[in-house]
Write an enzyme that holds these catalytic residues in place. Structure first.
Site, short mmCIF file in Angstrom:
data_model
loop_
_atom_site.label_atom_id
_atom_site.label_comp_id
_atom_site.label_asym_id
_atom_site.label_seq_id
_atom_site.Cartn_x
_atom_site.Cartn_y
_atom_site.Cartn_z
N LYS A 113 -10.01 -4.57 -15.69
CA LYS A 113 -9.89 -3.59 -16.78
C LYS A 113 -8.44 -3.34 -17.15
O LYS A 113 -8.13 -2.42 -17.90
CB LYS A 113 -10.54 -2.27 -16.33
CG LYS A 113 -11.98 -2.46 -15.91
CD LYS A 113 -12.83 -1.27 -16.27
CE LYS A 113 -14.30 -1.61 -16.18
NZ LYS A 113 -14.75 -1.95 -14.80
N LYS A 193 -29.78 -14.51 -16.11
CA LYS A 193 -29.99 -13.61 -14.98
C LYS A 193 -30.63 -12.31 -15.47
O LYS A 193 -30.17 -11.72 -16.45
CB LYS A 193 -28.64 -13.30 -14.32
CG LYS A 193 -28.76 -12.33 -13.17
CD LYS A 193 -27.43 -11.94 -12.57
CE LYS A 193 -27.67 -10.79 -11.59
NZ LYS A 193 -26.54 -10.40 -10.83
N LYS A 196 -30.23 -5.42 -16.83
CA LYS A 196 -30.42 -4.37 -17.81
C LYS A 196 -29.52 -4.59 -19.02
O LYS A 196 -29.92 -4.36 -20.16
CB LYS A 196 -30.04 -3.04 -17.15
CG LYS A 196 -31.14 -2.02 -17.18
CD LYS A 196 -30.70 -0.78 -16.45
CE LYS A 196 -30.44 0.32 -17.45
NZ LYS A 196 -30.79 1.63 -16.95
P1 AMP Z 1 -27.24 -4.00 -10.45
O1 AMP Z 1 -27.77 -2.64 -10.74
O2 AMP Z 1 -27.40 -4.98 -11.58
O3 AMP Z 1 -25.84 -3.99 -9.89
O4 AMP Z 1 -28.12 -4.60 -9.29
C1 AMP Z 1 -28.39 -3.90 -8.10
C2 AMP Z 1 -28.80 -4.89 -7.03
O5 AMP Z 1 -29.85 -5.74 -7.47
C3 AMP Z 1 -27.66 -5.81 -6.60
O6 AMP Z 1 -27.68 -5.95 -5.20
C4 AMP Z 1 -27.99 -7.13 -7.26
O7 AMP Z 1 -27.57 -8.19 -6.46
C5 AMP Z 1 -29.49 -7.10 -7.37
N1 AMP Z 1 -29.88 -7.81 -8.61
C6 AMP Z 1 -29.69 -7.39 -9.87
N2 AMP Z 1 -30.17 -8.28 -10.77
C7 AMP Z 1 -30.66 -9.31 -10.04
C8 AMP Z 1 -31.28 -10.57 -10.38
N3 AMP Z 1 -31.49 -10.93 -11.65
N4 AMP Z 1 -31.64 -11.38 -9.37
C9 AMP Z 1 -31.44 -11.03 -8.08
N5 AMP Z 1 -30.87 -9.87 -7.70
C10 AMP Z 1 -30.48 -9.02 -8.67
#
Ligand code: AMP
Ligand code: TRP
Length: 326
Positions: A113, A193, A196
């Site tokens: 950032k 991937k 959100k």
């Molecule tokens: P985030 O809120 O996107 O940071 O995700 C929270 C947790 O979910 C982290 O530990 C990520 O590694 C896991 N995660 C998020 N999206 C995925 C995905 N598409 N495949 C596998 N793990 C995911």
């Protein structure tokens, strides 16, 4: 007994990627009798970006409900809200005085950032120190995190090491990171991937109609029903392979290759296994969200359980640092 600790971001209702990639592996560890798990929702960290109180509360509840619905034993383990244990902020101060400025300036989370510094608040800059406090407050031995958190863990160990060195004693426990380099990446409905921020999620806790719509919108090629299809180039199949049992996966693979099996059929079958696997959890989730007092009570109890541990650590440190009038 291994003390495992990890922080969970409160970023809204968990989706299928979160469940398979993060929540379920953590629950598996919690099921092993030798582990004692500290799983907490990092809402203080969320303040670095999210300023809207109602949304914070809503997100916290959704995340907590998902973990509880998916089967975390909140009685046996420690499941709590970071902000319910304000002791962590006191420890953050102590640790920050052992944290060299360049270490924070070199953090990826901050460096990324650097060209928009006017948007960076001091909280974002010191984010890794709060994270170190989360871990060191409870003498965590093992911290499972994703690759992106690796540097934060190294900083935690460095800060603890510097602190112990100055104190001339092992006051803080150095945590061992547990970094899963090859955590599976669950694809979203567009094949990227699941995330959100891409708007490509399958929301296992959404109402049945929404869930169905998302599954039906999974992007496929335009092969006709009769044509043979390549399962290894299909997002529907990829998702199915993460959810179904071996023999069922093989059956679908053969159907794809044989032709006469359409993407619509595969999507219906995928939706069916999602309901089969998460049906009970969905019901528990809805019941919890309809009665948020149950979520709040579980978190309050969790905080009551961890606070004495946090206090004991701080007393130890305050004495060693020469703080307090007694
Ligand atoms: P985030 O809120 O996107 O940071 O995700 C929270 C947790 O979910 C982290 O530990 C990520 O590694 C896991 N995660 C998020 N999206 C995925 C995905 N598409 N495949 C596998 N793990 C995911
Ligand atoms: N920073 C972590 C993340 O973005 C969340 C987190 C906060 C955490 N405190 C922690 C993870 C302590 C492990 C241990 O995912």
């Amino acid at each position: 007994m291994a003390r495992i600790l990890t922080g969970i971001q409160s970023s809204g209702v968990p989706h299928l990627g979160n469940a398979l990639g993060a929540i379920e592996p953590a629950l598996e560890r919690a099921q092993q009798a030798e582990n004692e798990c500290f799983y907490f929702i990092a809402d203080l960290h969320s303040l670095t970006s999210l300023k809207e109180p109602a949304l914070r509360r809503e997100n916290v509840r959704a995340v907590a409900a998902a973990w509880m619905a998916l089967g975390l034993d909140v009685e046996r383990h420690y499941f709590y809200l970071q902000s319910d244990v304000p002791e962590v902020t006191e420890l953050t101060w102590y640790l920050s005085c052992y944290t060299p400025y360049p270490m924070l300036a070199n953090a990826h989370s901050f460096k990324d950032k650097q060209d928009q510094l006017e948007e960076v608040n001091a909280g974002l800059f010191t984010y890794p120190v709060l994270m170190a406090a989360d871990i060191l407050l409870y003498d965590a031995e093992e911290v499972p995190v994703g690759k992106d958190q690796k540097q934060h863990l190294e900083m935690t160990r460095d800060i603890a090491g510097a602190f112990n060195h100055q104190a001339g004693q092992e006051l803080l426990t150095l945590p061992a990171p547990r970094i899963d380099d090859q955590v599976m990446t669950i694809p979203g409905i567009d094949g990227r991937k699941m995330s959100k921020s891409y708007g490509n999620t399958i929301d296992i806790f959404a109402p049945a109609k929404t869930l169905k719509k998302q599954v039906m919108r999974i992007v496929t090629d335009s092969r006709e029903l009769e044509e043979p299809k390549d399962p290894d180039r299909c997002h529907v199949f990829a998702l199915y392979a993460h959810l179904a049992e071996g023999p069922a996966i093989n059956t679908m693979r053969e159907r794809y290759q044989a032709g006469g099996y359409g993407y619509g059929h595969a999507k219906k079958e995928l939706l069916r296994v999602i309901h089969e696997r998460y049906g009970a959890a969905r019901e528990r989730y809805e019941a919890l969200m309809a009665e948020p007092a149950r979520i709040d009570t579980a978190l309050e109890r969790g905080a009551e359980k961890v606070r004495p541990i946090a206090r004991a650590t701080l007393e130890r440190l305050r004495a060693a640092l020469g703080f307090g009038s007694r």
